[in-house]
Design an enzyme around this catalytic site. Sequence first.
Site, PDB file in Angstrom:
ATOM      1  N   ASP A   1     -10.363   3.385  -7.534  1.00 49.57           N
ATOM      2  CA  ASP A   1      -9.907   3.269  -6.143  1.00 49.57           C
ATOM      3  C   ASP A   1      -9.843   4.663  -5.525  1.00 49.57           C
ATOM      4  O   ASP A   1      -8.986   5.477  -5.887  1.00 49.57           O
ATOM      5  CB  ASP A   1      -8.530   2.586  -6.110  1.00 49.57           C
ATOM      6  CG  ASP A   1      -8.123   2.267  -4.680  1.00 49.57           C
ATOM      7  OD1 ASP A   1      -7.908   1.084  -4.373  1.00 49.57           O
ATOM      8  OD2 ASP A   1      -8.027   3.215  -3.858  1.00 49.57           O
TER       9      ASP A   1
ATOM     10  N   ASP B   1      -6.487   5.735  -3.786  1.00 48.29           N
ATOM     11  CA  ASP B   1      -5.421   6.048  -4.740  1.00 48.29           C
ATOM     12  C   ASP B   1      -5.689   7.368  -5.457  1.00 48.29           C
ATOM     13  O   ASP B   1      -4.757   8.145  -5.717  1.00 48.29           O
ATOM     14  CB  ASP B   1      -5.294   4.917  -5.775  1.00 48.29           C
ATOM     15  CG  ASP B   1      -4.556   3.714  -5.204  1.00 48.29           C
ATOM     16  OD1 ASP B   1      -3.946   3.840  -4.130  1.00 48.29           O
ATOM     17  OD2 ASP B   1      -4.595   2.647  -5.829  1.00 48.29           O
TER      18      ASP B   1
ATOM     19  N   ARG C   1      -8.677  -3.803   2.380  1.00 51.56           N
ATOM     20  CA  ARG C   1      -9.375  -5.026   1.934  1.00 51.56           C
ATOM     21  C   ARG C   1      -8.360  -6.082   1.530  1.00 51.56           C
ATOM     22  O   ARG C   1      -7.439  -5.812   0.753  1.00 51.56           O
ATOM     23  CB  ARG C   1     -10.278  -4.705   0.747  1.00 51.56           C
ATOM     24  CG  ARG C   1     -11.404  -3.780   1.093  1.00 51.56           C
ATOM     25  CD  ARG C   1     -12.521  -3.854   0.095  1.00 51.56           C
ATOM     26  NE  ARG C   1     -12.108  -3.731  -1.299  1.00 51.56           N
ATOM     27  CZ  ARG C   1     -12.929  -3.856  -2.325  1.00 51.56           C
ATOM     28  NH1 ARG C   1     -14.192  -4.126  -2.115  1.00 51.56           N
ATOM     29  NH2 ARG C   1     -12.504  -3.702  -3.546  1.00 51.56           N
TER      30      ARG C   1
ATOM     31  N   THR D   1      -9.941 -12.190  -0.519  1.00 50.25           N
ATOM     32  CA  THR D   1     -11.285 -12.386   0.056  1.00 50.25           C
ATOM     33  C   THR D   1     -12.125 -11.114   0.021  1.00 50.25           C
ATOM     34  O   THR D   1     -13.346 -11.181   0.163  1.00 50.25           O
ATOM     35  CB  THR D   1     -11.166 -12.812   1.531  1.00 50.25           C
ATOM     36  OG1 THR D   1     -10.558 -11.724   2.264  1.00 50.25           O
ATOM     37  CG2 THR D   1     -10.299 -14.057   1.678  1.00 50.25           C
TER      38      THR D   1
HETATM   39  C1  PRP Z   1     -11.766   1.173   0.105  1.00 51.42           C
HETATM   40  C2  PRP Z   1     -12.790   2.162   0.565  1.00 51.42           C
HETATM   41  C3  PRP Z   1     -13.506   1.415   1.660  1.00 51.42           C
HETATM   42  C4  PRP Z   1     -13.473   0.011   1.153  1.00 51.42           C
HETATM   43  C5  PRP Z   1     -14.819  -0.325   0.578  1.00 51.42           C
HETATM   44  O1  PRP Z   1     -10.691   1.130   0.947  1.00 51.42           O
HETATM   45  O2  PRP Z   1     -12.238   3.371   0.986  1.00 51.42           O
HETATM   46  O3  PRP Z   1     -12.869   1.511   2.909  1.00 51.42           O
HETATM   47  O4  PRP Z   1     -12.481  -0.059   0.121  1.00 51.42           O
HETATM   48  O5  PRP Z   1     -14.884  -1.656   0.225  1.00 51.42           O
HETATM   49  P1  PRP Z   1     -15.823  -2.696   0.978  1.00 51.42           P
HETATM   50  O6  PRP Z   1     -17.153  -2.066   1.107  1.00 51.42           O
HETATM   51  O7  PRP Z   1     -15.825  -3.874   0.041  1.00 51.42           O
HETATM   52  O8  PRP Z   1     -15.220  -3.038   2.299  1.00 51.42           O
HETATM   53  P2  PRP Z   1      -9.401   0.231   0.628  1.00 51.42           P
HETATM   54  O9  PRP Z   1      -9.545  -1.091   1.309  1.00 51.42           O
HETATM   55  O10 PRP Z   1      -9.154   0.217  -0.842  1.00 51.42           O
HETATM   56  O11 PRP Z   1      -8.260   0.977   1.399  1.00 51.42           O
HETATM   57  P3  PRP Z   1      -7.635   2.441   1.126  1.00 51.42           P
HETATM   58  O12 PRP Z   1      -8.693   3.440   1.474  1.00 51.42           O
HETATM   59  O13 PRP Z   1      -6.486   2.465   2.069  1.00 51.42           O
HETATM   60  O14 PRP Z   1      -7.217   2.520  -0.309  1.00 51.42           O
HETATM   61  N1  URA Z   2     -12.853   0.638  -2.895  1.00 48.41           N
HETATM   62  C1  URA Z   2     -12.691   1.633  -3.805  1.00 48.41           C
HETATM   63  O1  URA Z   2     -11.898   2.558  -3.575  1.00 48.41           O
HETATM   64  N2  URA Z   2     -13.394   1.582  -4.944  1.00 48.41           N
HETATM   65  C2  URA Z   2     -14.256   0.582  -5.214  1.00 48.41           C
HETATM   66  O2  URA Z   2     -14.887   0.595  -6.285  1.00 48.41           O
HETATM   67  C3  URA Z   2     -14.409  -0.438  -4.271  1.00 48.41           C
HETATM   68  C4  URA Z   2     -13.707  -0.381  -3.109  1.00 48.41           C
END
Ligand code: PRP
Ligand code: URA
Length: 226
Positions: free
Chosen positions: A205, A208, A109, A113
């Site tokens: 997260d 993480d 993300r 934005t």
């Molecule tokens: C997290 C999660 C989703 C996304 C959800 O990933 O695993 O993919 O955010 O958010 P959204 O519905 O607003 O799109 P992140 O972008 O944090 O990446 P990561 O899994 O690599 O930490």
């Molecule tokens: N991605 C995450 O991992 N946690 C949240 O709460 C939102 C997006």
Amino acid sequence: MPDYDASRLHVIDHPLVQHKISLLRSKDTSTKDFRQLVNELAILEGYEALRDLPLEDYEVQTPLETTIGRRIAGKKLAVIPVLRAGLGMVEGLLTLVPSARVGHLGMYRDPETHDPVPYYCNLPDDVRNRTVVVVDPMLATGGSLAAAIQFLRGAGARDIRCLTLVSCPEGIKNVLDFSPYVELYTCCVDRQLDDNAYILPGLGDAGDRIFGTRLHPGVQSGPSFE
Ligand code: PRP
Ligand code: URA
């Protein structure tokens, strides 16, 4: 009354699921336990999400006589984790369907934005003929899952089931409105998003917590190939 097609939203409210989700939420849950719980929840959720897979009859020879067995008909599943956090759910799905193919969709993300930034796509070439199970623990704005669905539709996928662990109303609406082709499974519907588009009460997260990483506050990095 929800303002989306609730018939395509399946909330898994089994007591074991709710118990494990609550353990996941706790900030005191270790990385090792968090990862294990995500795996267990993927098995429980996958079991529910696959309960309508088509079966076909076939002949089975027991030690005593011949009988009619039943097996999953057609091509097996494609499991598609949204990187990174979706990786934590893959093993659970493969426990249920060991012969499933696995494709990967990488996106993160944008910190400003909150829009998804795709960086990797590698899908089995026959997703058109498979039941496609997209896995990602978190459904926040819905941007990432909508982008995943768009990739999969572009690749010809028709039967798409999305499995998340924690979702919020905004994301659910966005995904179900975005695509009339998907069924959405989740273990709980949380209250709302905060100003950083994190789910409340949520679990933080997910990526993480699964991988034991921690970004500096406010820093979300995409890969740099320079
Ligand atoms: C997290 C999660 C989703 C996304 C959800 O990933 O695993 O993919 O955010 O958010 P959204 O519905 O607003 O799109 P992140 O972008 O944090 O990446 P990561 O899994 O690599 O930490
Ligand atoms: N991605 C995450 O991992 N946690 C949240 O709460 C939102 C997006």
